[in-house]
Design a protein around this motif. Structure first.
Motif, PDB file in Angstrom:
ATOM      1  N   ALA A  89       0.833  -1.199   0.000  1.00 22.95           N
ATOM      2  CA  ALA A  89       0.000   0.000   0.000  1.00 22.95           C
ATOM      3  C   ALA A  89       0.872   1.254   0.000  1.00 22.95           C
ATOM      4  CB  ALA A  89      -0.934  -0.007   1.205  1.00 22.95           C
ATOM      5  N   GLU A  90       1.936   1.235   0.802  1.00 20.76           N
ATOM      6  CA  GLU A  90       2.856   2.374   0.843  1.00 20.76           C
ATOM      7  C   GLU A  90       3.533   2.583  -0.513  1.00 20.76           C
ATOM      8  OE1 GLU A  90       6.560   4.039   3.594  1.00 20.76           O
ATOM      9  OE2 GLU A  90       6.068   1.900   3.595  1.00 20.76           O
ATOM     10  N   LYS A  91       3.936   1.484  -1.145  1.00 17.99           N
ATOM     11  CA  LYS A  91       4.600   1.573  -2.447  1.00 17.99           C
ATOM     12  C   LYS A  91       3.654   2.107  -3.513  1.00 17.99           C
ATOM     13  CE  LYS A  91       7.903   0.841  -5.433  1.00 17.99           C
ATOM     14  NZ  LYS A  91       9.144   1.669  -5.424  1.00 17.99           N
ATOM     15  N   VAL A  92       2.436   1.582  -3.554  1.00 19.15           N
ATOM     16  CA  VAL A  92       1.460   2.026  -4.552  1.00 19.15           C
ATOM     17  C   VAL A  92       1.139   3.504  -4.357  1.00 19.15           C
ATOM     18  CG1 VAL A  92      -0.937   1.768  -5.322  1.00 19.15           C
ATOM     19  CG2 VAL A  92       0.476  -0.259  -4.933  1.00 19.15           C
ATOM     20  N   ALA A  93       0.932   3.917  -3.099  1.00 15.77           N
ATOM     21  CA  ALA A  93       0.629   5.319  -2.821  1.00 15.77           C
ATOM     22  C   ALA A  93       1.773   6.236  -3.248  1.00 15.77           C
ATOM     23  CB  ALA A  93       0.327   5.506  -1.333  1.00 15.77           C
ATOM     24  N   SER A  94       3.003   5.759  -3.111  1.00 11.81           N
ATOM     25  CA  SER A  94       4.150   6.584  -3.502  1.00 11.81           C
ATOM     26  C   SER A  94       4.234   6.780  -5.012  1.00 11.81           C
ATOM     27  CB  SER A  94       5.449   5.943  -2.994  1.00 11.81           C
ATOM     28  OG  SER A  94       5.808   4.792  -3.756  1.00 11.81           O
ATOM     29  N   LEU A  95       3.679   5.847  -5.772  1.00 14.15           N
ATOM     30  CA  LEU A  95       3.713   5.928  -7.234  1.00 14.15           C
ATOM     31  C   LEU A  95       2.494   6.626  -7.816  1.00 14.15           C
ATOM     32  CD1 LEU A  95       4.986   2.304  -7.997  1.00 14.15           C
ATOM     33  CD2 LEU A  95       6.319   4.425  -8.193  1.00 14.15           C
ATOM     34  N   ALA A  96       1.382   6.609  -7.080  1.00 10.51           N
ATOM     35  CA  ALA A  96       0.137   7.191  -7.584  1.00 10.51           C
ATOM     36  C   ALA A  96       0.227   8.717  -7.582  1.00 10.51           C
ATOM     37  CB  ALA A  96      -1.032   6.723  -6.732  1.00 10.51           C
ATOM     38  N   PRO A  97      -0.471   9.372  -8.506  1.00  8.98           N
ATOM     39  CA  PRO A  97      -0.369  10.831  -8.608  1.00  8.98           C
ATOM     40  C   PRO A  97      -1.140  11.552  -7.503  1.00  8.98           C
ATOM     41  CG  PRO A  97      -1.952   9.993 -10.208  1.00  8.98           C
ATOM     42  CD  PRO A  97      -1.306   8.792  -9.572  1.00  8.98           C
ATOM     43  N   GLY A  98      -0.659  12.746  -7.151  1.00  6.69           N
ATOM     44  CA  GLY A  98      -1.366  13.604  -6.209  1.00  6.69           C
ATOM     45  C   GLY A  98      -1.505  12.977  -4.840  1.00  6.69           C
ATOM     46  N   ASP A  99      -2.695  13.168  -4.237  1.00  4.07           N
ATOM     47  CA  ASP A  99      -2.928  12.673  -2.882  1.00  4.07           C
ATOM     48  C   ASP A  99      -3.698  11.358  -2.877  1.00  4.07           C
ATOM     49  OD1 ASP A  99      -5.456  13.540  -3.624  1.00  4.07           O
ATOM     50  OD2 ASP A  99      -5.934  14.353  -1.635  1.00  4.07           O
ATOM     51  N   LEU A 100      -3.502  10.543  -3.895  1.00  2.00           N
ATOM     52  CA  LEU A 100      -4.130   9.220  -3.918  1.00  2.00           C
ATOM     53  C   LEU A 100      -3.320   8.299  -3.005  1.00  2.00           C
ATOM     54  CD1 LEU A 100      -5.157   8.742  -7.671  1.00  2.00           C
ATOM     55  CD2 LEU A 100      -6.406   9.808  -5.803  1.00  2.00           C
ATOM     56  N   ASN A 101      -3.587   8.393  -1.727  1.00  2.00           N
ATOM     57  CA  ASN A 101      -2.760   7.760  -0.703  1.00  2.00           C
ATOM     58  C   ASN A 101      -3.423   6.585  -0.010  1.00  2.00           C
ATOM     59  OD1 ASN A 101      -0.677   9.662  -1.038  1.00  2.00           O
ATOM     60  ND2 ASN A 101      -1.733  11.111   0.302  1.00  2.00           N
ATOM     61  N   ARG A 102      -4.697   6.319  -0.315  1.00  2.00           N
ATOM     62  CA  ARG A 102      -5.427   5.274   0.387  1.00  2.00           C
ATOM     63  C   ARG A 102      -5.676   4.111  -0.567  1.00  2.00           C
ATOM     64  NH1 ARG A 102      -5.415   6.222   5.939  1.00  2.00           N
ATOM     65  NH2 ARG A 102      -5.529   8.480   6.284  1.00  2.00           N
ATOM     66  N   VAL A 103      -5.170   2.943  -0.225  1.00  2.00           N
ATOM     67  CA  VAL A 103      -5.178   1.792  -1.135  1.00  2.00           C
ATOM     68  C   VAL A 103      -6.070   0.697  -0.549  1.00  2.00           C
ATOM     69  CG1 VAL A 103      -3.778   0.106  -2.371  1.00  2.00           C
ATOM     70  CG2 VAL A 103      -2.830   2.381  -1.854  1.00  2.00           C
ATOM     71  N   PHE A 104      -7.139   0.370  -1.265  1.00  2.00           N
ATOM     72  CA  PHE A 104      -8.092  -0.660  -0.865  1.00  2.00           C
ATOM     73  C   PHE A 104      -7.902  -1.839  -1.826  1.00  2.00           C
ATOM     74  CE2 PHE A 104     -12.109  -2.875  -0.948  1.00  2.00           C
ATOM     75  CZ  PHE A 104     -12.601  -2.805   0.343  1.00  2.00           C
ATOM     76  N   PHE A 105      -7.396  -2.959  -1.322  1.00  2.00           N
ATOM     77  CA  PHE A 105      -7.059  -4.074  -2.196  1.00  2.00           C
ATOM     78  C   PHE A 105      -8.275  -4.959  -2.504  1.00  2.00           C
ATOM     79  CE2 PHE A 105      -2.721  -3.371  -0.349  1.00  2.00           C
ATOM     80  CZ  PHE A 105      -2.108  -3.046  -1.563  1.00  2.00           C
ATOM     81  N   THR A 106      -8.289  -5.462  -3.720  1.00  2.00           N
ATOM     82  CA  THR A 106      -9.283  -6.419  -4.198  1.00  2.00           C
ATOM     83  C   THR A 106      -8.533  -7.582  -4.831  1.00  2.00           C
ATOM     84  OG1 THR A 106      -9.456  -5.438  -6.418  1.00  2.00           O
ATOM     85  CG2 THR A 106     -10.854  -4.496  -4.689  1.00  2.00           C
ATOM     86  N   THR A 107      -9.246  -8.473  -5.518  1.00  2.00           N
ATOM     87  CA  THR A 107      -8.560  -9.557  -6.216  1.00  2.00           C
ATOM     88  C   THR A 107      -8.502  -9.330  -7.720  1.00  2.00           C
ATOM     89  OG1 THR A 107     -10.567 -10.876  -6.447  1.00  2.00           O
ATOM     90  CG2 THR A 107      -9.257 -11.210  -4.468  1.00  2.00           C
ATOM     91  N   GLY A 108      -9.168  -8.288  -8.242  1.00  2.00           N
ATOM     92  CA  GLY A 108      -9.144  -8.053  -9.674  1.00  2.00           C
ATOM     93  C   GLY A 108      -9.819  -6.751 -10.043  1.00  2.00           C
ATOM     94  N   GLY A 109      -9.936  -6.518 -11.345  1.00  2.00           N
ATOM     95  CA  GLY A 109     -10.419  -5.243 -11.853  1.00  2.00           C
ATOM     96  C   GLY A 109     -11.886  -4.984 -11.600  1.00  2.00           C
ATOM     97  N   SER A 110     -12.746  -5.975 -11.862  1.00  2.00           N
ATOM     98  CA  SER A 110     -14.175  -5.770 -11.633  1.00  2.00           C
ATOM     99  C   SER A 110     -14.440  -5.404 -10.181  1.00  2.00           C
ATOM    100  CB  SER A 110     -14.966  -7.028 -12.000  1.00  2.00           C
ATOM    101  OG  SER A 110     -14.997  -7.239 -13.393  1.00  2.00           O
ATOM    102  N   GLU A 111     -13.767  -6.077  -9.265  1.00  2.00           N
ATOM    103  CA  GLU A 111     -13.936  -5.776  -7.845  1.00  2.00           C
ATOM    104  C   GLU A 111     -13.450  -4.373  -7.510  1.00  2.00           C
ATOM    105  OE1 GLU A 111     -12.011  -8.738  -5.532  1.00  2.00           O
ATOM    106  OE2 GLU A 111     -13.553 -10.250  -5.869  1.00  2.00           O
ATOM    107  N   ALA A 112     -12.384  -3.930  -8.164  1.00  2.00           N
ATOM    108  CA  ALA A 112     -11.887  -2.575  -7.929  1.00  2.00           C
ATOM    109  C   ALA A 112     -12.909  -1.548  -8.395  1.00  2.00           C
ATOM    110  CB  ALA A 112     -10.552  -2.373  -8.642  1.00  2.00           C
ATOM    111  N   VAL A 113     -13.532  -1.793  -9.545  1.00  2.00           N
ATOM    112  CA  VAL A 113     -14.564  -0.889 -10.058  1.00  2.00           C
ATOM    113  C   VAL A 113     -15.776  -0.887  -9.131  1.00  2.00           C
ATOM    114  CG1 VAL A 113     -16.174  -0.504 -11.973  1.00  2.00           C
ATOM    115  CG2 VAL A 113     -13.767  -1.012 -12.441  1.00  2.00           C
TER     116      VAL A 113
END
Length: 448
Positions: A89-113
Motif C-alpha cells: 500500500a505504501e509503495k502504490v501510494a508513492s507511485l500514484a499521482p497527487g494525494d491518492l494515498n489510500r489503497v483498498f485491495f481487491t482480487t481483480g479489476g471488476s472488484e476494484a470498479v
C-alpha cells in the motif's frame, strides 16, 4: 487436451466451437512467448490479457510467492493487517499521482470498479448528498462483469442476459476520432465536444444525482481510443464544477502499459480514484486495488466510521508479495522507461500495415494498440455483423494463432485487432507481429 470441454467452463467462450476439436492448451511461457501442449511456440501479443507486463517465466516472482506462502499463506484485511499489504500500500501510494494515498485491495479489476462505485455512493451519503449515486461512462467501454461494473460497462452484447442491471449507469460518446460524429477534422475541437457531452449528461440527469465519471485513459473496448488533446483537462474541470468524482479506470492502462506507472500521469490529469489490477503482479497472482484520495477517506475516519465493503482474498499476502517483487523488477530493469524508449518503434512498425487495403487505422499509445479493419479505406465503410463474424471468428482468430501470434480479434465495436505485448518486447517482437499480421490480413482481404 481432449477432456478440456468435459468439465472446464471457459470464460467468454463459445463452448460449442470446440465440440469437434481440442481446446488449445497453453502449458509454458518464457519472456514474450508461450508454448502449447503440442510444443508450438506463440508470440504473446496480448500479454495474456493485458496482464503479463514483466514477461513470462520470471522465477523471482514465483519464488516470492513460495516464500510468502511458507511464512503466512493467508490472513484477511478485516480489522487486521499483514506486512506485505502494508508495504505494498505504501509503495502504490508513492507511485500514484497527487494525494491518492489510500489503497483498498481487491482480487481483480471488476472488484476494484465495484469498490470505487460503492465508495462514491457512500462518500456522498456521508457528506450530506445522499441522492448522488449515478455514474457516467462511455459507449462501448468495458469496466468489468460483476453487476455494478457491468452496469458501468457500455457493451450491450454482454449485458442483455443479466438485465435488469444496477440503476444509475449513464452513457456518453467515446473518443474514437476515426469515427467522430462531430469535428472529424479537428482533434482538439473533437476532444472539447466529447468532454462537454459528459457535462451535458450530468446536466440532463441533475448534478445532485451524479456521483462519478468512470473513464479509461485509453479506452480498451472498440480498439484503443486515446484521449484527444485537452479532453481530460476539460473533464476534470467539469467534474469539479458539478462536484462529481473522476475515476480513472486503469485496470489495463497502469503499470507501464502506456509508458508511465499510471495512465493519468501520461495524459496529465488528476483523478479522485484510480482502479487497477492486472499488471500490478504481472499475472503471477491475482490482485487489484482501488486507490483513493485523502478527501474520500475522511468521512470514514470518525470514531464509528467504516467503509462497509470487503472481499475475502483482497490484499492476499501471497499476491502482495508477488506485486512487491514485480515492482522491484520494474525498477531494476526500468520497464516503464523501456516502453517510453520503444513505443515510437512499435507504432512505426505497426503503421507499415497502413498500405494494406483492409487496414483503416492504427491507433494507441505505449504498448497498447488497436488496428481497425475496414471494407473500404477511402470511405471507412465497416463490415456488417455477418461479415464481421466470418472475418474475425471464421478466419482471423484461428489464422493468427496458427501463424504463431496470440492477440485479440474483436468486434464489440467495429472490427479490430488489439495488441498489448509484454513490456519487455522490443524490435524483434515488433517485426514478428507486423510480419504475421501482414500475411494473415493479406489472406483475409483475398477471401472477402
Amino acid at each position: 487436451m481432449a477432456n478440456a470441454t468435459d468439465h472446464l467452463w471457459m470464460h467468454f467462450t463459445r463452448m460449442a466451437s470446440y465440440s469437434a476439436g481440442e481446446v488449445p492448451t497453453i502449458v509454458r511461457g518464457e519472456g514474450a512467448y508461450v508454448w502449447d501442449s503440442q510444443g508450438r511456440r506463440y508470440l504473446d501479443g496480448l500479454a495474456g490479457l493485458f496482464v503479463v507486463n514483466a514477461g513470462h517465466g520470471r522465477t523471482e516472482l514465483a519464488e516470492a510467492a513460495a516464500k510468502q506462502a511458507g511464512e503466512l499463506a493467508y490472513f484477511p484485511l478485516w480489522s487486521y493487517a499483514h506486512p506485505k499489504a502494508v508495504e505494498l500500500a505504501e509503495k502504490v501510494a508513492s507511485l500514484a499521482p497527487g494525494d491518492l494515498n489510500r489503497v483498498f485491495f481487491t482480487t481483480g479489476g471488476s472488484e476494484a470498479v465495484e469498490a470505487a462505485w460503492k465508495l462514491a455512493r457512500a462518500y456522498f451519503k456521508r457528506t450530506g448528498q445522499p441522492n448522488k449515486y449515478k455514474v457516467v461512462s462511455r459507449y462501448i467501454a468495458y469496466h468489468g462483469t460483476s453487476m455494478g461494473a457491468l452496469s458501468i460497462t457500455g457493451l450491450p452484447g454482454i449485458k442483455s442476459d443479466f438485465e435488469p442491471l444496477v440503476p444509475g449507469g449513464i452513457k456518453v460518446p467515446n473518443t474514437n476520432f476515426y469515427r467522430a460524429p462531430e469535428h472529424g477534422d479537428d482533434p482538439e475541437a473533437f476532444g472539447r465536444w466529447a468532454a462537454e457531452e459528459i457535462g451535458r449528461a450530468i446536466e440532463r440527469e441533475g448534478p445532485d444525482t451524479v456521483a462519478a465519471v468512470f473513464l479509461e485513459p485509453v479506452q480498451n473496448s472498440g480498439g484503443c481510443f486515446p484521449p484527444p488533446p485537452g479532453y481530460f483537462e476539460r473533464v476534470r474541470e467539469i467534474c469539479d464544477a458539478y462536484d462529481v468524482l473522476l475515476v480513472s479506470d486503469e485496470v489495463i492502462c497502469s503499470w507501464g502499459r502506456l509508458g508511465e506507472y499510471f495512465g493519468a500521469v501520461r495524459y496529465g490529469y488528476q483523478p479522485d480514484i484510480i482502479t487497477t489490477a492486472k499488471g500490478i503482479t504481472s499475472g503471477y497472482a491475482p490482485l487489484g486495488a482501488m486507490i483513493a484520495s485523502e478527501r474520500l477517506m475522511e468521512p470514514f475516519l470518525t470514531e464509528t466510521g467504516m467503509f462497509a465493503h470487503g472481499v475475502t482474498f483482497g490484499g492476499h499476502p501471497v499476491s502482495c508479495a508477488v506485486a512487491l517483487a514485480n515492482l522491484e523488477v520494474f525498477a531494476r530493469e526500468d520497464l516503464v522507461g523501456h516502453v517510453r524508449a520503444n513505443e515510437g518503434a512499435f507504432r512505426s512498425t505497426l503503421e507499415k500495415l497502413n498500405d494494406l487495403p483492409i487496414v483503416g487505422e492504427v491507433r494507441g499509445d505505449g504498448y497498447f494498440y488497436g488496428i481497425e479493419l475496414v471494407k473500404d479505406k477511402a470511405t471507412r465503410e465497416t463490415f456488417d455483423e455477418a461479415e464481421s463474424e466470418r472475418l474475425l471468428r471464421g478466419f482471423l482468430s484461428t489464422a493468427l494463432f496458427q501463424a504463431g501470434l496470440y492477440c485479440r480479434a474483436d468486434d464489440r465495436g467495429d472490427p479490430v485487432i488489439q495488441l498489448a505485448p509484454p513490456l519487455i518486447a522490443q524490435q524483434q517482437q515488433f517485426d514478428e507481429i507486423e510480419q504475421i499480421l501482414r500475411a494473415v490480413l493479406t489472406e483475409a482481404w483475398a477471401r472477402l
